[in-house]
Write a protein that holds these residues in place. Structure first.
Motif, short mmCIF file in Angstrom:
data_model
loop_
_atom_site.label_atom_id
_atom_site.label_comp_id
_atom_site.label_asym_id
_atom_site.label_seq_id
_atom_site.Cartn_x
_atom_site.Cartn_y
_atom_site.Cartn_z
N PHE A 31 0.83 -1.21 0.00
CA PHE A 31 0.00 0.00 0.00
C PHE A 31 0.86 1.26 0.00
O PHE A 31 0.61 2.19 -0.77
CB PHE A 31 -0.93 0.00 1.21
CG PHE A 31 -1.67 1.28 1.40
CD1 PHE A 31 -2.68 1.66 0.53
CD2 PHE A 31 -1.37 2.15 2.45
CE1 PHE A 31 -3.36 2.85 0.69
CE2 PHE A 31 -2.04 3.33 2.62
CZ PHE A 31 -3.04 3.69 1.74
N ARG A 35 0.98 3.82 -3.29
CA ARG A 35 0.56 5.21 -3.11
C ARG A 35 1.69 6.17 -3.47
O ARG A 35 1.47 7.23 -4.07
CB ARG A 35 0.10 5.44 -1.66
CG ARG A 35 -1.33 5.05 -1.41
CD ARG A 35 -2.28 5.99 -2.11
NE ARG A 35 -3.66 5.49 -2.08
CZ ARG A 35 -4.70 6.19 -2.51
NH1 ARG A 35 -4.53 7.39 -3.02
NH2 ARG A 35 -5.91 5.68 -2.47
N ASP A 102 -6.39 -0.82 -2.34
CA ASP A 102 -6.05 0.56 -2.70
C ASP A 102 -6.98 1.09 -3.79
O ASP A 102 -7.14 2.31 -3.92
CB ASP A 102 -4.60 0.65 -3.16
CG ASP A 102 -4.17 2.06 -3.42
OD1 ASP A 102 -4.21 2.89 -2.48
OD2 ASP A 102 -3.81 2.38 -4.57
N GLU A 103 -7.58 0.22 -4.56
CA GLU A 103 -8.56 0.62 -5.58
C GLU A 103 -9.94 0.07 -5.25
O GLU A 103 -10.74 -0.26 -6.13
CB GLU A 103 -8.10 0.17 -6.96
CG GLU A 103 -6.85 0.91 -7.44
CD GLU A 103 -6.57 0.69 -8.90
OE1 GLU A 103 -6.94 -0.39 -9.41
OE2 GLU A 103 -5.98 1.59 -9.53
N TYR A 114 -10.46 7.29 -8.55
CA TYR A 114 -9.30 7.14 -7.69
C TYR A 114 -8.90 8.46 -7.05
O TYR A 114 -8.58 8.52 -5.86
CB TYR A 114 -8.14 6.58 -8.51
CG TYR A 114 -6.95 6.13 -7.69
CD1 TYR A 114 -6.92 4.86 -7.14
CD2 TYR A 114 -5.88 6.97 -7.46
CE1 TYR A 114 -5.84 4.43 -6.38
CE2 TYR A 114 -4.80 6.56 -6.71
CZ TYR A 114 -4.78 5.30 -6.18
OH TYR A 114 -3.71 4.88 -5.41
N SER A 122 -11.26 3.95 -0.43
CA SER A 122 -10.14 3.01 -0.53
C SER A 122 -9.23 3.11 0.69
O SER A 122 -8.78 2.08 1.23
CB SER A 122 -9.34 3.28 -1.80
OG SER A 122 -10.14 3.13 -2.95
N VAL A 123 -8.97 4.33 1.15
CA VAL A 123 -8.13 4.50 2.33
C VAL A 123 -8.82 3.92 3.56
O VAL A 123 -8.18 3.27 4.40
CB VAL A 123 -7.80 5.99 2.53
CG1 VAL A 123 -6.84 6.18 3.68
CG2 VAL A 123 -7.18 6.57 1.26
N VAL A 126 -8.41 0.16 3.40
CA VAL A 126 -7.05 -0.29 3.71
C VAL A 126 -6.78 -0.21 5.21
O VAL A 126 -6.23 -1.14 5.81
CB VAL A 126 -6.03 0.55 2.91
CG1 VAL A 126 -4.62 0.30 3.42
CG2 VAL A 126 -6.12 0.21 1.44
N ALA A 240 -2.75 9.72 1.19
CA ALA A 240 -3.15 9.31 -0.16
C ALA A 240 -3.16 10.42 -1.18
O ALA A 240 -3.39 10.17 -2.36
CB ALA A 240 -4.55 8.68 -0.10
#
Length: 355
Positions: A31, A35, A102-103, A114, A122-123, A126, A240
């Motif tokens: 990750f 990023r 992440d996606e 994105y 996504s964040v 994660v 991010a």
């Protein structure tokens, strides 16, 4: 360093948690790397390799993540979980988790969001995955406490109640309080006791019939959570990257506006929806008629001669509608016209239509 190695051997290797530890390492490492990579690509750094676009097709990194997940998952079953293969496949599985989550927003919305506001999901995914894996690594008891025979059932009861309270905090929209409360008992109790956030499922279920409590929750959201959201946004921008500011004429903004309009139309009842459709159809017919103009072979004089009669017919129909009477029309050479008794210029073979 020696103390760390001894602790690793005692708490990780001896406890048979090395595959899970390597999975967490691969998760966090992939990750952070991806990023960093996408931020370099976004900044258009020359010395950093760009996107993978064979033949002009942009391949997202979640495709590579799915490959790592398949190799890691199938490899564990193929080798029966034996050493050292389980450690290798655990690391590969963690790398795949980081690349796919992440996606997560792209998979959820089925759109390239994105760098949009929706990409913040996504964040969240994660961080939730990392915390959950770390919880499994620490153990099923919070803070890594190992129960004895005398205290086992008491600790299991505390853990069960704490999990239930954490779920209540999550339903009230207190995401971070609920997640941290899983590992540190007591934090989730604060979120479970206090008011829910207005947009949370708990508020939709419990505050719909309690306007005072909902109003208190809205005031508290404006007063307290706004500052927390600013700090959260700053942290997510640091991790991010800041999302793109979509202009009003951007296609993405049009898509969002169309979705909002569709949702608003869906809440109309059947009668209003039909009335809206009829008005839209009439407006479209008027626009098409105005754009088409007079047909071929129709002179300006003839068109001008028919215009007063048409205007008189429209005025008569409006007066009839205002009076509340049923409207009677006749089919003439120019279409629907008033009754022949009032307009003798119609042909004798016209027939009446009542509606």
């Amino acid at each position: 360093m020696t103390t760390l190695l001894d602790g690793y051997r005692e708490h990780i290797v001896a406890a048979h948690k090395q595959p899970l530890f390597l999975l967490l390492v691969g998760f966090i490492t992939s990750f952070v790397f991806i990023r960093f990579s996408v931020r370099m690509i976004r900044a258009q750094v020359r010395w950093w390799p760009g996107n993978v676009t064979p033949g002009g097709l942009h391949i997202h990194h979640m495709v590579f993540g799915l490959g790592f997940l398949l190799v890691g998952g199938i490899g564990v079953f193929a080798t029966y979980g034996g050493h050292p293969w389980i450690d290798v496949f655990g690391l590969l599985f963690g790398i795949g988790c980081g690349l796919v989550l992440d996606e997560f927003a792209l998979i959820l919305h089925l759109d390239d969001v994105y760098w949009g506001e929706q990409g913040r999901k996504s964040v969240d995914a994660v961080i939730f995955g990392i915390l959950f894996t770390a919880l499994l690594l620490v153990g099923y008891v919070p803070l890594g406490v190992v129960p004895s025979q005398e205290t086992r059932w008491g600790l299991v009861t505390v853990i069960s109640v704490n999990m239930l309270v954490s779920m209540v905090a999550l339903l009230k929209g207190k995401v971070w309080t609920g997640l941290l409360g899983i590992m540190v008992p007591g934090i989730s109790w604060i979120g479970a006791i206090r008011l829910a956030r207005p947009s949370s499922p708990w508020a939709r279920w419990r505050y719909a019939t309690r306007p005072r409590r909902r109003a208190r929750a809205i005031r508290r959201e404006r007063r307290l959570h706004r500052r927390a959201d600013i700090a959260r946004t700053w942290l997510f921008d640091l991790i991010a990257g800041a999302p793109d500011k979509v202009p009003a004429n951007h296609p993405a903004a049009h898509r969002v506006a169309e979705r909002m309009a569709a949702r608003a139309t869906a809440h109309l009842d059947a009668h209003e929806a039909r009335a809206l459709a009829r008005r839209s159809a009439r407006l479209a017919d008027r626009r098409s008629a105005a754009a088409a103009g007079p047909g071929p072979g129709t002179g300006a004089a003839v068109h001008g001669a028919r215009e007063p009669g048409t205007r008189r017919g429209a005025q008569q129909r409006r007066r009839t509608v205002r009076a509340g009477r049923s409207r009677t029309y006749a089919v003439g050479p120019t279409g629907l016209e008033p009754r022949p008794g009032r307009h003798p210029h119609l042909r004798p073979h016209t027939r009446r239509i009542r509606r």
